[in-house]
Design a protein around this motif. Structure first.
Motif, short mmCIF file in Angstrom:
data_model
loop_
_atom_site.label_atom_id
_atom_site.label_comp_id
_atom_site.label_asym_id
_atom_site.label_seq_id
_atom_site.Cartn_x
_atom_site.Cartn_y
_atom_site.Cartn_z
N HIS A 93 0.75 -1.15 0.20
CA HIS A 93 -0.14 -0.11 0.03
C HIS A 93 0.84 1.26 -0.12
O HIS A 93 1.80 1.38 0.65
CB HIS A 93 -1.03 0.14 1.17
N ASP A 122 6.46 1.37 7.06
CA ASP A 122 5.06 0.96 6.70
C ASP A 122 4.56 1.82 5.64
O ASP A 122 3.76 3.05 6.13
CB ASP A 122 4.37 0.90 7.95
N MET A 123 4.81 1.63 4.37
CA MET A 123 5.49 0.69 3.97
C MET A 123 6.27 0.94 2.62
O MET A 123 6.19 0.33 1.79
CB MET A 123 4.72 -0.60 3.66
N GLU A 155 -4.83 1.15 2.66
CA GLU A 155 -4.69 0.04 3.85
C GLU A 155 -4.90 0.45 4.95
O GLU A 155 -5.63 0.09 5.83
CB GLU A 155 -3.39 -0.63 3.40
N GLU A 180 4.43 -5.72 3.69
CA GLU A 180 4.45 -5.24 5.05
C GLU A 180 5.70 -5.28 5.86
O GLU A 180 6.59 -6.16 5.40
CB GLU A 180 3.37 -5.56 6.05
ZN LIG Z 1 1.16 -1.20 6.22
#
Ligand SMILES: [Zn+2]
Length: 396
Positions: A93, A122-123, A155, A180
């Motif tokens: 994402h 992240d990420m 996300e 992730e």
């Molecule tokens: Zn994430």
């Protein structure tokens, strides 16, 4: 034509030299604000990714979205020799939890082998990893099967727009890798809880609490009784938790409350638990504890669980490849949700946390361990290449 072993060696060698290029890409992506609600930002991240991939001759399909960030899917077609078990999907994402304007105050910085900045672990680093794995595989093309990389944009708010695209991109896939961040231990994620959020609204009947108390029907009392029952659904032994984290209601101290509402968060380990929990919640909401009150419940967001059995086979392959590259890795279960639950719940072997190692996600101290960029990209690339013999699907 080169054997897959020779191809693997070539992929590994190409990635070995990409450390500096990967760090440069990471800096570029981190320095673009891309909160989930910031379409301009998530689309700006998309623009850069499209530019990089197309410059390398990789096809990218961009699906414009009116509200959410656009959806990108990069594709390497296979040579058609191994179509029996579908493509391999890597996903990630582009959105972060950080508000627009964060980059100006605190953009990408680096100290030694550690990178800092909003979304660095992240990420954005996982996006960089997926991009470079794809670029490595492109150099060996064509593989016996297609490889696709999906870049979604929402996300962090539960993938309200992205999940349909994830299901579509994963349909028929032989395996899914979700980049992730790797755990601080270096481990990947082999199981995740699912989660669902609900809004419960109760209506009653207003009355003066001194003059005509008996005419009222207290929505607050009804809600309070439901909350006690909802919290009793928590069972630490099986991993099911329920939490009403927000309540609202009432008009004034001396009015019997005509309305009240609550926001409920739930977590579960298996889809079976999810179904049972939904049923229990609906039954509790339907009960009329206080005559004259009515309640409704609506799910506001949700992630399906990534059941550990869905990652077993893929993890064994990944671990073997990591060992060949010289690092140890274990699988970890986490209560946090991700898009991996969507593909795992479709019955597709799924591995999560394949991104570079990072920690302190969603905080100003978030960091990424840059020395893990190359080896973890190599591990994913080698695992993808190992999938030419079919991955047996776990029984649903
Ligand atoms: Zn994430």
């Amino acid at each position: 034509m080169a054997s897959l072993n020779e191809i693997g060696t070539m992929a590994r060698a190409w990635l070995t030299d990409q450390h500096d290029a990967m760090v440069e890409c990471l800096e570029t992506l981190v320095n673009i604000d891309s909160n989930s609600h910031d379409k301009v930002g998530t689309d700006a991240v998309a623009d850069v990714i499209v530019e990089w991939l197309e410059a390398d001759g990789i096809e990218v399909i961009r699906t414009p979205r009116a509200q959410a960030g656009d959806i990108l899917e990069a594709r390497l077609e296979g040579d058609g020799s191994d179509t029996a078990h579908g493509h391999v999907l890597m996903m990630g994402h582009r959105d972060t939890v950080f508000p627009t304007g964060t980059v100006v105050k605190r953009g990408y910085t680096q100290q030694g082998d550690t990178g800092y900045g909003p979304g660095v672990a992240d990420m954005k680093s996982g996006l960089v990893l997926n991009i470079f794995v794809l670029r490595a595989l492109k150099r060996l093309a064509p593989l016996p099967f297609p490889v696709r990389v999906l870049f979604t944009a929402d996300e962090e708010i539960g993938s309200p727009d992205g999940s349909a695209f994830i299901r579509e991109a994963a349909t028929g896939a032989r395996a899914v890798f979700n980049a992730e961040p790797g755990r601080i231990s270096g481990n990947v994620v082999t199981g995740r809880k699912g989660g669902a959020a609900f809004l419960i609204e109760v209506t009653g009947r207003a009355a003066h609490s001194g003059v005509s108390h008996a005419d009222g029907a207290s929505a607050i009392e009804a809600l309070a009784r439901k909350i006690v029952k909802l919290h009793a659904l928590t069972d630490y032994a099986t991993g099911v938790t329920t939490n009403v984290g927000l309540i609202e209601g009432g008009v004034s101290r001396n009015t019997v409350a005509p309305a009240a509402s609550a926001q409920l968060d739930t977590r579960f380990v298996t889809n079976e638990q999810r179904v049972a929990l939904m049923g229990a919640i609906e039954a509790i909401v339907a009960e009329e504890e206080v005559p004259g009150t009515r309640a409704t419940v609506r799910q506001t967001s949700g992630f399906l669980p990534m059941e550990p059995r869905m990652s077993e086979v893929l993890f064994a392959r990944y671990r073997a490849q990591a060992a060949a590259l010289g690092f140890d890795v274990e699988g970890e279960f986490t209560g946090g949700c991700s898009d991996a639950g969507t593909t795992a719940s479709m019955g597709i072997p799924t591995l999560c946390g394949t991104g570079p190692v990072g920690a302190k996600m969603h905080t100003d101290d978030e960091y990424c361990r840059l020395e893990t960029l190359v080896p973890r990209a190599q591990a994913v690339a080698m695992t993808v290449l190992s999938l030419t013999s079919s991955v047996r699907r776990p029984t649903q």
